[in-house]
Design a protein around this motif. Structure first.
Motif, PDB file in Angstrom:
ATOM      1  N   ASP A  15      44.906  25.230  25.952  1.00  0.00           N
ATOM      2  CA  ASP A  15      45.927  24.301  25.507  1.00  0.00           C
ATOM      3  C   ASP A  15      45.880  24.242  23.993  1.00  0.00           C
ATOM      4  O   ASP A  15      45.232  23.382  23.410  1.00  0.00           O
ATOM      5  N   TYR A  16      46.540  25.195  23.368  1.00  0.00           N
ATOM      6  CA  TYR A  16      46.462  25.273  21.909  1.00  0.00           C
ATOM      7  C   TYR A  16      47.161  24.078  21.257  1.00  0.00           C
ATOM      8  O   TYR A  16      48.240  23.680  21.654  1.00  0.00           O
ATOM      9  N   ARG A  17      46.515  23.519  20.258  1.00  0.00           N
ATOM     10  CA  ARG A  17      47.109  22.450  19.439  1.00  0.00           C
ATOM     11  C   ARG A  17      46.898  22.808  17.982  1.00  0.00           C
ATOM     12  O   ARG A  17      45.861  23.409  17.649  1.00  0.00           O
ATOM     13  N   ASP A  18      47.820  22.398  17.135  1.00  0.00           N
ATOM     14  CA  ASP A  18      47.624  22.669  15.708  1.00  0.00           C
ATOM     15  C   ASP A  18      46.371  21.970  15.182  1.00  0.00           C
ATOM     16  O   ASP A  18      45.833  22.344  14.147  1.00  0.00           O
ATOM     17  N   SER A  19      45.913  20.958  15.922  1.00  0.00           N
ATOM     18  CA  SER A  19      44.706  20.243  15.476  1.00  0.00           C
ATOM     19  C   SER A  19      43.427  21.033  15.738  1.00  0.00           C
ATOM     20  O   SER A  19      42.354  20.610  15.312  1.00  0.00           O
ATOM     21  N   TRP A  20      43.494  22.166  16.442  1.00  0.00           N
ATOM     22  CA  TRP A  20      42.294  22.989  16.629  1.00  0.00           C
ATOM     23  C   TRP A  20      41.706  23.329  15.255  1.00  0.00           C
ATOM     24  O   TRP A  20      42.443  23.737  14.347  1.00  0.00           O
ATOM     25  N   THR A  21      40.376  23.179  15.114  1.00  0.00           N
ATOM     26  CA  THR A  21      39.736  23.602  13.867  1.00  0.00           C
ATOM     27  C   THR A  21      39.654  25.125  13.857  1.00  0.00           C
ATOM     28  O   THR A  21      39.801  25.777  14.896  1.00  0.00           O
ATOM     29  N   ASP A  22      39.371  25.690  12.688  1.00  0.00           N
ATOM     30  CA  ASP A  22      39.179  27.142  12.619  1.00  0.00           C
ATOM     31  C   ASP A  22      38.038  27.558  13.532  1.00  0.00           C
ATOM     32  O   ASP A  22      38.090  28.620  14.164  1.00  0.00           O
ATOM     33  N   ALA A  23      36.992  26.723  13.604  1.00  0.00           N
ATOM     34  CA  ALA A  23      35.868  27.062  14.479  1.00  0.00           C
ATOM     35  C   ALA A  23      36.339  27.117  15.933  1.00  0.00           C
ATOM     36  O   ALA A  23      35.926  28.007  16.690  1.00  0.00           O
ATOM     37  N   ALA A  24      37.232  26.211  16.311  1.00  0.00           N
ATOM     38  CA  ALA A  24      37.742  26.230  17.686  1.00  0.00           C
ATOM     39  C   ALA A  24      38.556  27.501  17.934  1.00  0.00           C
ATOM     40  O   ALA A  24      38.469  28.111  19.003  1.00  0.00           O
ATOM     41  N   VAL A  25      39.335  27.901  16.921  1.00  0.00           N
ATOM     42  CA  VAL A  25      40.111  29.137  17.066  1.00  0.00           C
ATOM     43  C   VAL A  25      39.160  30.329  17.215  1.00  0.00           C
ATOM     44  O   VAL A  25      39.340  31.187  18.080  1.00  0.00           O
ATOM     45  N   ARG A  26      38.093  30.356  16.379  1.00  0.00           N
ATOM     46  CA  ARG A  26      37.143  31.477  16.472  1.00  0.00           C
ATOM     47  C   ARG A  26      36.453  31.502  17.828  1.00  0.00           C
ATOM     48  O   ARG A  26      36.242  32.560  18.412  1.00  0.00           O
ATOM     49  N   ARG A  27      36.094  30.315  18.334  1.00  0.00           N
ATOM     50  CA  ARG A  27      35.450  30.249  19.650  1.00  0.00           C
ATOM     51  C   ARG A  27      36.375  30.785  20.748  1.00  0.00           C
ATOM     52  O   ARG A  27      35.947  31.464  21.666  1.00  0.00           O
TER      53      ARG A  27
ATOM     54  N   VAL B 201      27.525  31.322  13.538  1.00  0.00           N
ATOM     55  CA  VAL B 201      28.505  31.964  12.653  1.00  0.00           C
ATOM     56  C   VAL B 201      29.934  31.550  13.019  1.00  0.00           C
ATOM     57  O   VAL B 201      30.798  31.408  12.150  1.00  0.00           O
ATOM     58  N   LEU B 202      30.179  31.336  14.311  1.00  0.00           N
ATOM     59  CA  LEU B 202      31.517  30.867  14.710  1.00  0.00           C
ATOM     60  C   LEU B 202      31.773  29.498  14.088  1.00  0.00           C
ATOM     61  O   LEU B 202      32.880  29.193  13.649  1.00  0.00           O
TER      62      LEU B 202
ATOM     63  N   ASP C 106      30.222  28.359  11.292  1.00  0.00           N
ATOM     64  CA  ASP C 106      30.211  28.461   9.841  1.00  0.00           C
ATOM     65  C   ASP C 106      30.124  29.925   9.423  1.00  0.00           C
ATOM     66  O   ASP C 106      29.044  30.499   9.333  1.00  0.00           O
ATOM     67  N   PRO C 107      31.260  30.536   9.129  1.00  0.00           N
ATOM     68  CA  PRO C 107      31.313  31.975   8.823  1.00  0.00           C
ATOM     69  C   PRO C 107      30.452  32.350   7.608  1.00  0.00           C
ATOM     70  O   PRO C 107      30.039  33.496   7.484  1.00  0.00           O
ATOM     71  N   GLU C 108      30.195  31.372   6.713  1.00  0.00           N
ATOM     72  CA  GLU C 108      29.363  31.657   5.521  1.00  0.00           C
ATOM     73  C   GLU C 108      27.972  32.163   5.907  1.00  0.00           C
ATOM     74  O   GLU C 108      27.305  32.814   5.116  1.00  0.00           O
ATOM     75  N   LEU C 109      27.537  31.795   7.110  1.00  0.00           N
ATOM     76  CA  LEU C 109      26.181  32.192   7.534  1.00  0.00           C
ATOM     77  C   LEU C 109      26.071  33.675   7.859  1.00  0.00           C
ATOM     78  O   LEU C 109      24.977  34.178   8.067  1.00  0.00           O
ATOM     79  N   ASN C 110      27.211  34.368   7.928  1.00  0.00           N
ATOM     80  CA  ASN C 110      27.177  35.753   8.397  1.00  0.00           C
ATOM     81  C   ASN C 110      26.726  36.710   7.294  1.00  0.00           C
ATOM     82  O   ASN C 110      27.472  37.569   6.847  1.00  0.00           O
ATOM     83  N   GLU C 111      25.470  36.514   6.850  1.00  0.00           N
ATOM     84  CA  GLU C 111      24.843  37.426   5.882  1.00  0.00           C
ATOM     85  C   GLU C 111      23.485  37.765   6.432  1.00  0.00           C
ATOM     86  O   GLU C 111      22.831  36.901   7.039  1.00  0.00           O
ATOM     87  N   LYS C 112      23.021  38.975   6.146  1.00  0.00           N
ATOM     88  CA  LYS C 112      21.776  39.434   6.735  1.00  0.00           C
ATOM     89  C   LYS C 112      20.615  38.461   6.471  1.00  0.00           C
ATOM     90  O   LYS C 112      19.925  38.030   7.403  1.00  0.00           O
ATOM     91  N   GLY C 113      20.454  38.080   5.198  1.00  0.00           N
ATOM     92  CA  GLY C 113      19.314  37.224   4.833  1.00  0.00           C
ATOM     93  C   GLY C 113      19.373  35.872   5.540  1.00  0.00           C
ATOM     94  O   GLY C 113      18.383  35.389   6.099  1.00  0.00           O
ATOM     95  N   ARG C 114      20.549  35.275   5.558  1.00  0.00           N
ATOM     96  CA  ARG C 114      20.670  33.941   6.142  1.00  0.00           C
ATOM     97  C   ARG C 114      20.437  34.004   7.647  1.00  0.00           C
ATOM     98  O   ARG C 114      19.808  33.111   8.228  1.00  0.00           O
ATOM     99  N   LEU C 115      20.938  35.049   8.271  1.00  0.00           N
ATOM    100  CA  LEU C 115      20.742  35.147   9.729  1.00  0.00           C
ATOM    101  C   LEU C 115      19.275  35.406  10.062  1.00  0.00           C
ATOM    102  O   LEU C 115      18.741  34.856  11.037  1.00  0.00           O
TER     103      LEU C 115
END
Ligand code: ATP
Ligand code: MG
Length: 452
Positions: free
Chosen positions: A328-340, A425-426, A428-437
């Protein structure tokens, strides 16, 4: 309607090769029908009194495509022309294929073995004159599909013909003549003998025509649908309440009509709710629910499509679409919800799922769905893709090799850890770096029983 049909020059020249050698050659069947209707003609099938071996002698390139039925394919100026010797069919003992075919020198005999009056015409290419012994032109003008001869006898010869009648009626917006239609329930026993592959191919053609709901209704009313898709006819009379105006069967037909003419989408729209009868529950206040019906629908759809011998790719695509249709897509979905959402359904399924969702809402009976309800989801996914964001394990900055190098043994724990990293990462996409992971992995080692 025109009573003559002009044949393109290349095909007139093709026919002239026959007449120069003393044979006759006509174009027959679908080409005459479609040409008279003013529709584009896809294949010009030829019929001749020349035997297949004689046809071979007339042309340089002749392929024996259906030689046991008198059919060869002639390559002519870059086109392929199916050329069949006039024939009469022998007995159809199994309701599938004639036991034998016999050649005849007579065009009229050949036309009389064909299934419907609108398919039983020939055109003489030299004059454009239409040979129409069964009254096909009148039926074309009236918009009627009518069997040639006694419909019960004709449907008993070949049990697929009832489905062909429905296909032509659905494609052209025609009705089926009363006696012809009445012969369908009377010959269902013969229909049961038809191979799943032939039923499948007719069904696919019905589903992908402009108005599949008319064809589906005819399949249902005639009893054909219950023969090959009983899980769908079990939806008849299953009420739904809420925003729905139709029962589950009517809704399925309407959703199918509202879907774009793509086989997988039409099948998914048709079958997306077949699990509802099994999942229907009525609360004390009379309200209805169908919890988990999408999983049951996906299971039933896959089983039905396998039974109909659809290729695995179609079975997988349809069951996946059906399984995920309840979002049930809503414009209120966060980007994280879209990624999930993308991680759950798979990137390439977002657009077909959005189209299925629209077809589903459009099939509720309150008019077409508003594309603005779901199309923004596609745009948002596209913009996240453009930012190179991760949606799946393969998009993570580290994989099993990096974890192994950091001391993780390969196995189920590693798999679960990678899934947890993807979750992070879904969010917080910023975490998608080798060192941080690798930092996070080090922190969660203990939880997975992995020592330092
Ligand atoms: P399409 O546009 O779908 O190809 P078509 O009429 O050409 O339509 P085909 O299945 O290609 O249909 O068959 C060509 C012709 O052969 C038909 O027009 C009909 O005259 C005859 N025919 C095909 N199948 C049958 C059948 N099962 N029984 C009797 N005649 C048939
Ligand atoms: Mg054809």
């Amino acid at each position: 309607m025109k009573r003559r049909l002009s044949v393109p020059k290349d095909l007139r020249d093709f026919a002239a090769v026959f007449s120069k050698s003393g044979y006759s050659c006509y174009f027959v069947g679908g080409a005459v029908r479609d040409g008279l209707l003013g529709r584009p003609v896809s294949d010009w099938d030829a019929a001749t009194d020349a035997r297949p071996e004689q046809v071979k002698g007339l042309f340089r390139s002749v392929i024996p495509t259906g030689i046991q039925h008198g059919t060869v394919t002639v390559r002519w100026r870059g086109a392929s022309i199916e050329t069949t010797t006039f024939r009469v069919d022998g007995e159809y003992r199994d309701g599938r294929r004639p036991e034998s075919v016999a050649f005849t020198g007579d065009l009229l005999d050949d036309l009389s073995r064909r299934d419907f009056t609108i398919n039983g015409m020939a055109v003489d290419p030299a004059t454009g004159e239409v040979v129409d012994p069964a009254g096909g032109m009148d039926d074309l003008a009236a918009g009627v599909v009518r069997a040639i001869g006694d419909p019960i006898a004709r449907f008993t010869e070949d049990g697929l013909r009832p489905m062909r009648a429905v296909r032509f009626a659905a494609r052209f917006g025609f009705s089926i003549d009363e006696a012809t239609f009445a012969a369908i329930p009377a010959t269902l026993e013969r229909f049961r003998l038809v191979s799943a592959e032939r039923v499948r191919d007719e069904f696919s053609k019905i589903l992908t025509c402009d108005r599949p709901a008319d064809g589906l209704r005819m399949l249902y009313d005639s009893g054909l649908l219950a023969e090959f898709l009983p899980e769908l006819t079990a939806c008849a009379g299953v009420g739904q309440g809420g925003p729905h105006r139709y029962d589950v069967l009517g809704h399925s037909f309407a959703a199918c009509l509202a879907a774009p003419p793509d086989l997988e989408l039409r099948l998914a729209a048709l079958l997306h709710d077949v699990g509802k009868p099994a999942r229907r529950a009525e609360a004390e206040d009379g309200s209805l629910s169908f919890h988990g019906h999408e999983l049951e629908s996906a299971r039933l759809a896959a089983a039905a499509l396998r039974r109909l011998k659809y290729p695995n790719a179609v079975v997988d695509a349809v069951s996946r679409l059906v399984k995920h249709h309840m979002f049930d897509y809503r414009d209120s979905w966060t980007d994280a919800a879209v990624r999930r959402f993308v991680a759950r359904v798979g990137l390439e399924w977002v657009k077909p799922l959005a189209l299925l969702r629209l077809a589903d809402s459009g099939g509720m009976g309150a008019g077409p769905a508003d594309p603005r309800s779901v199309m923004p989801l596609i745009e948002r996914v596209e913009s996240l893709v453009a930012k190179d964001q991760a949606f799946g394990l393969k998009d993570l900055a580290i994989g099993g090799d990096e974890l192994a190098a950091a001391g993780w043994p390969r196995g189920p724990a590693m798999g679960r850890a990678l899934a947890e990293l993807l979750e992070a990462v879904l969010d917080d996409p910023e975490l998608n770096e080798k060192g941080r992971l690798l930092d996070i992995a080090a922190r969660i080692k203990g939880k997975y029983g992995v020592g330092d």
